[in-house]
Enzyme design. Structure first.
Site: not given
Length: 682
Positions: A289, A368, A396
């Site tokens: 990332e 994730d 998240e």
């Protein structure tokens, strides 16, 4: 009165350390005196906590003495200073015993192998008092199953928190330390009470400001936080920018094999230990990332991690190297490309090439932190390389602490998963406690869910995830029920209706959240970037890519060896066989491993499309029941927490309707298949 002093008086701030007054306690003579046979900073913290807790619970402030007299007392000691035999009951470095003796006087011994064990014993004893258990018949030995029990902060120095849903950082503001030492101490108390022994204080995505944490300008402030942590048996870690040699070191390269780079890190590491004598080490996100890493120089992860490991080795420091490495710009129109494969493909070939003080940190699943995904096949696949499991406490992808989603059941499934690495019984918990392969370093870490809001976690019921995480990683064999009971009683008291209601709400919440969000392991379906709210085709790295490959015929990702991405072959044979065949693949993961028609019949006997319709309608009804259950506790919970939780559940109800409406409408239009029950969206 400072803000922290004001907050310290509130129940939501105290979390599970409320120390509620208890009436009609049995003989309390032993609680009136604390005998301290050894003096250290950590034992001082244990004494301070016992005084605080006993005064609050009994109304009596215990006397503290270092004189070993023949009186009723609580006695704090390490094994070396105690006159109580450990018999044939070995303790590890963080282990402890709680023992009661009634003759000639009532004595309660809190004995640790080290002073950290004494501190953990003190918190355990206070937990016994809070949960109304007998403290006069104690014969308990506790050894943590996991060696490294860690919290990762994703705090930025501007005060923001990446994936933070409970306010701003307790450490940083305006690119400086907050200097809010009272709150940081209370945080250390909370973490020590659940056995946490390592905390990294800054984001793994290290920006320019955070890179400066390892400079002479900021290391004195880092040291002040480390000093507080040290009093509670916690080692401080820092996330570092792999390219620090360029950012702050004045070099033109970060090549791990360059002698100048190696020398810079050796000197910088020695400098850090001048400020923090027990510095834990570095947490590193590299080559993922857009973060810099060894790939830039045609080096591999072992080259990069070992360079840092060599610098830390003389100081007993460790490198925690994250395995969250994948090409975020890959073209998802190519169905042979699979992000799920990335961690295994990158790291499995490097087994045995890492130094002994390097630990690979592996997310619980290959993607994730989704509401449902399989366990990462990297667990058990690297017998020669230390491994740490990474969970995400911050929600998240599970409601961002606006929604109730108790994650202990999910984590239990991960820890109990059998990898078959050395045959049947090779569970993930045996990998990460180090026993399966005799790792030198191993353990469990998690991204925290705390911020500077008064409740620490935003949603008060999200405190259960933080508490449960610590208790579970101390002992992965603890029952969910045991952990939940402890948290509810310590947080809300022992009213039977409150206990049964909140326990049921927590137990049901993960499956409820899954019902109205992403079905059957398909994952994602969230808005890009901020990851809150439904967006069936949402994927931030590509305007044309999706994670689910839904078309008018079917849905799911073909990850089989036979004619898919081949991800299934990363598992050991027993799990490969289970996942490779759609007939044996568990329903809850069928869309993760297989692309199937909407009319595919699940083991439940209903089709995929009907399952999507049913669960999304059911999920909304279940959230209504959650709200009604909580409303039934009106008058039994203090008004502030009752109102806060009511508001959060109301938000969850409205948001669950949005999920239901968007998901069901999307798949009705995509498939053209009617809901068999002819329900309408309104």
């Amino acid at each position: 009165m400072t803000l922290v002093e004001t907050l310290q008086k509130t129940d939501e701030y105290k979390c599970w350390l409320r120390y509620e007054r208890k009436k009609n306690l049995a003989n309390i003579e032993a609680l009136k005196k604390i005998v301290v046979l050894e003096q250290t900073e950590i034992i001082k913290s244990a004494v301070e906590e016992l005084k605080r807790g006993i005064l609050s619970i009994t109304g009596i402030e215990p006397e503290v003495t270092d004189m070993e007299e023949n009186n009723s007392a609580i006695v704090l000691a390490t094994v070396d200073s105690s006159n109580v035999t450990t018999l044939n009951r070995p303790l590890n470095n963080d282990g402890y015993m709680l023992q009661s003796f009634t003759t000639p006087k009532e004595r309660i011994y809190l004995t640790g192998k080290t002073d950290k064990g004494v501190l953990y014993a003190a918190f355990h004893f206070l937990r016994i008092l809070q949960t109304n258990r007998d403290y006069q018949q104690l014969d308990i030995i506790e050894n943590p199953k996991t060696q490294l029990r860690m919290i990762n902060h994703w705090d930025n120095m501007d005060g923001s928190i990446e994936r933070g849903y409970a306010g701003r950082s307790i450490f940083f503001e305006n690119n400086q330390f907050t200097l809010d030492y009272g709150r940081i101490k209370d945080y250390a108390r909370l973490m020590a009470s659940i056995g946490i022994n390592g905390i990294s204080i800054n984001n793994v995505n290290v920006h320019k400001a955070e890179t400066n944490l390892i400079t002479k300008e900021l290391l004195p402030d880092v040291g002040k936080v480390a000093n507080i942590f040290r009093q509670y048996g916690i080692r401080l870690f820092l996330s570092i920018n792999y390219a620090s040699t360029i950012e702050i070191g004045g070099l033109s390269t970060a090549d791990p094999l360059d002698p100048q780079v190696r020398e810079w890190w050796t000197k910088k590491t020695a400098e850090i230990y001048q400020y923090i004598e027990d510095f834990g080490g570095f947490v590193v996100k590299a080559d993922s990332e857009h973060r810099p890493g060894p790939f830039t120089y045609n080096r591999n992860h072992a080259d990069g991690a070992n360079m840092l490991g060599e610098a830390l080795l003389p100081f007993d420091g460790i490198v925690i190297w994250r395995c969250f490495v994948y090409d975020c710009l890959q073209d998802w129109r190519d169905r042979t490309t699979d992000r799920a494969r990335a961690a295994y493909d990158h790291f499995k070939p490097l087994d045995g090439q890492f130094l002994e003080n390097v630990i690979l940190q592996i997310k619980n699943g290959p993607m994730d932190f989704q509401v449902r995904e399989p366990v990462s096949p990297l667990f058990g696949a690297m017998p020669e390389t230390n491994q740490v499991l990474e969970f995400q406490i911050t929600q998240e992808y599970t409601g961002q602490q606006k929604h109730l989603c108790y994650l202990i059941p999910q984590w239990k499934k991960v820890l109990d998963f059998d990898t078959y690495a050395k045959g049947e019984g090779s569970t993930v918990k045996k990998v990460v406690d180090g026993t399966l392969f005799n790792y030198k370093y191993s353990g469990i870490s998690a991204v925290t869910n705390i911020g500077n809001e008064s409740s620490w976690t935003g949603h008060i019921l999200a405190q259960a995830n933080l508490y449960g995480y610590g208790r579970l990683i101390w002992n992965p064999d603890l029952l969910e029920k045991t952990i939940t009971d402890e948290w509810v009683i310590q947080t809300f008291g022992n009213n039977p209706k409150v206990l049964s209601t909140v326990k049921e709400m927590l137990a049901d919440s993960w499956s409820i959240y899954e019902k109205y969000t992403a079905p059957l392991g398909v994952g994602w379906m969230v808005n890009p970037n901020h990851h809150y709210g439904p967006n069936v085709d949402g994927y931030e790295y590509s305007p044309w890519g999706t994670y689910h490959f839904a078309d008018w015929k079917g849905i799911g990702v073909n990850r089989t060896k036979k004619d898919g991405t081949g991800y299934t072959e990363q598992y050991f044979p027993e799990n490969f066989d289970m996942y490779e065949s759609v007939e044996t693949c568990p329903d809850e993961l069928v869309l993760f491993f297989h692309h199937v028609p909407y009319t595919h019949v699940l083991k439940s006997g209903i089709t995929v499309i009907q399952h999507i319709y049913n669960t999304h309608f059911e999920g909304v009804e279940d959230v209504k029941n959650l709200l009604e259950s909580w409303i039934s506790l009106s008058g039994l919970v203090d008004e502030k927490r009752y109102t806060d939780i009511s508001q959060k559940l109301t938000i969850q109800l409205e948001h669950s309707k949005e999920w239901r409406d968007m998901i069901n409408t999307y798949f009705y239009r995509k498939s053209g298949i009617n809901d068999e029950l002819n329900r309408v969206i309104y």
